[in-house]
Each structure stands twice: as C-alpha cells, then as structure tokens.
Design an enzyme around this catalytic site. Structure first.
Site, PDB file in Angstrom:
ATOM      1  N   ASN A   9      39.878  50.221  34.775  1.00  0.00           N
ATOM      2  CA  ASN A   9      39.031  49.058  34.523  1.00  0.00           C
ATOM      3  C   ASN A   9      38.279  48.588  35.762  1.00  0.00           C
ATOM      4  O   ASN A   9      37.182  48.041  35.649  1.00  0.00           O
ATOM      5  CB  ASN A   9      39.878  47.903  33.978  1.00  0.00           C
ATOM      6  CG  ASN A   9      40.338  48.158  32.565  1.00  0.00           C
ATOM      7  OD1 ASN A   9      39.541  48.208  31.644  1.00  0.00           O
ATOM      8  ND2 ASN A   9      41.643  48.344  32.391  1.00  0.00           N
ATOM      9  N   ASP A 109      46.649  56.728  31.421  1.00  0.00           N
ATOM     10  CA  ASP A 109      47.002  56.698  32.841  1.00  0.00           C
ATOM     11  C   ASP A 109      48.506  56.539  33.025  1.00  0.00           C
ATOM     12  O   ASP A 109      49.095  57.132  33.948  1.00  0.00           O
ATOM     13  CB  ASP A 109      46.255  55.582  33.569  1.00  0.00           C
ATOM     14  CG  ASP A 109      46.449  54.204  32.937  1.00  0.00           C
ATOM     15  OD1 ASP A 109      46.798  54.132  31.740  1.00  0.00           O
ATOM     16  OD2 ASP A 109      46.238  53.202  33.639  1.00  0.00           O
ATOM     17  N   THR A 184      44.378  25.518  50.861  1.00  0.00           N
ATOM     18  CA  THR A 184      44.189  26.078  49.518  1.00  0.00           C
ATOM     19  C   THR A 184      44.351  27.587  49.493  1.00  0.00           C
ATOM     20  O   THR A 184      44.984  28.149  48.583  1.00  0.00           O
ATOM     21  CB  THR A 184      42.792  25.702  48.981  1.00  0.00           C
ATOM     22  OG1 THR A 184      42.669  24.274  48.968  1.00  0.00           O
ATOM     23  CG2 THR A 184      42.593  26.228  47.566  1.00  0.00           C
TER      24      THR A 184
END
Length: 254
Positions: A9, A109, A184
């Site tokens: 992907n 896969d 963050t």
C-alpha cells in the site's frame, strides 16, 4: 534470472535474483494512479542505471495487496519483458508446502512471508511485518498458517492523528527521550512508538500462551530495522523476507 515484485500500500519493493543471490533490490512509492506505461518508464530507468539486463529475466513472480495495480503491472511486464507474470493467488497457494487457512482472505505478502520463515526455520514462527499495517503471521512447524493479527502501522497511526485532529502534527516515528512527553512531538512519539512496544510484546506473549510453545520471531517490512531493537523478543530482522518468500515460491512454479 527471477524478478520478484511486492506491491504494498505504501511501497513497491522489487528485486532481481540469480541463483539465490539478490543482484539488486529497489523500493519505490506506490501510486495507484500510475499507468502501466509510467511504471515501465521507472523500471526501464532503474534497470538501465544499475546495468541490469532485462533480457536475462526469465520469470516474474508478483505479489500485490493493491488490486487496482494488478492489471497495470501484468501489462507492464508483458510489454517490458515479454513475459507473463505469475500473480500470487490461491491457485498458487496449492503448490506450496504450506496449509493456508482462508486462502481468499489472507494477503499474498503474508503468504510469502510465511513461506520464507517456514523454509528457513522449520519451526513455529511469528512474522511481524512493519508496513502500512502492522501484521503478525504465525506459522506452525509443519507449515500451517495458524492465524494473523492486524493493527494499524506506526506511520498509519501517526498520520491518522495528524489527519483527524486540528492541532497534532505529523511526526517521525522515532523513540522520544522519555515516556513523559514534554512537547507535542515527543508526546505523540511516546504514545505511538513506546505504546506499540507493548502492543507487539503482548501479541507475542498471548500467542505463545495459546500455543503453549515459544515462537521464533522474525521482523520484516520498511520500518523493521528502525524498530526491531525496541523489542527484546525479536530474534531476527530481515527487510527482504517477502521477496525471499516470492523467490522460493517462484522456484516451485513451472
């Protein structure tokens, strides 16, 4: 020579193998919108720049989890190499020394990974593939694929946070200096990278509990080398395990 192609992907990984030795392995970004002609330009350029003679390729084995690219690659290979690609599908699974549960559901896969691990170790193994999805494939010592666990991949999880929240940025999946994130970026890295360490180890431990035996754990995929050192239970890292499985499968195909 054998050309093995793994269409994922996020990335397409492909390599040329001669007598068990990988002459060259490439990794390019997956683009479902590219045509056969566009992929042929890429392949032709990489073959030429690396002095790989396309006329020496006599077999192509193809694994894909992106169905929209199957036809494009089959057409590209036919035009570029004048060969018909062997697409790894359930009909080919029947030729393997593996017993594949739900052959029409499992990713090709993962079958290639299982083939490589089973051939190499001949014992109960878990293959952890650090890709777009984080997959755990367990194969028994007699070649039965016992089952699979799937979670979002690390990059996928980070991108989901960045894409679905107004103030959280996309960050690199690297270990922060502390589990106590003081900004963050470090907070996201703590939650994902350190958090996934617990996820991986929990899946391994629960699988061993169910099977009542110790697993040989092999890590593969694009992020395997980056994260394998985080996990004490990983016995081996092999980024090219899928291609190696495709090579072994290719040897069984006439």
């Amino acid at each position: 020579m054998l050309l093995a192609i793994d269409i994922g992907n996020t990335n397409i990984v492909f390599g040329v193998n001669e007598k068990g030795f990988w002459q060259k392995i490439w990794r390019i970004q997956t683009d479902p919108l590219k045509t056969a002609d566009e992929y042929e330009v890429i392949f032709r350029s990489l073959f030429t720049s690396n002095k790989v003679c396309k006329n020496q390729i006599d077999k192509v084995i193809l694994s894909s989890v992106v169905p929209s690219l199957n036809r494009e690659f089959e057409d590209m290979i036919q035009h570029f190499l004048n060969l018909s690609a062997h697409l790894l599908r359930p009909e080919i699974f029947e030729l393997l020394p593996l017993h594949v549960l739900n052959p029409y559901e499992i990713g090709s896969d993962l079958v290639a990974n299982a083939m490589a691990a089973f051939t190499c170790y001949k014992r109960c193994c878990m293959i952890i593939d650090f890709g777009t999805a984080l997959t755990f494939t367990t194969v028994s010592s007699d070649g039965t694929i016992l089952g699979v666990a799937i979670a979002p991949g690390l990059r996928t999880a980070i991108q989901a946070l960045a894409g679905n929240t107004a103030q959280l940025p996309d960050v690199q999946p690297v270990r922060p200096p502390s589990v106590l994130g003081t900004n963050t970026v470090h907070a996201i890295q703590s939650g994902i990278v350190i958090g996934y360490t617990g996820l991986v180890e929990r899946i391994i431990n629960k699988t061993e509990e169910e099977l009542n035996q110790t697993l040989t754990v092999v890590a593969t995929g694009g992020l395997a080398s980056t994260f394998a050192h985080e996990f004490s239970r990983v016995d081996r890292v092999d980024e090219n395990l899928t291609l190696e499985g495709l090579r072994l499968i290719g040897e069984l195909i006439k």
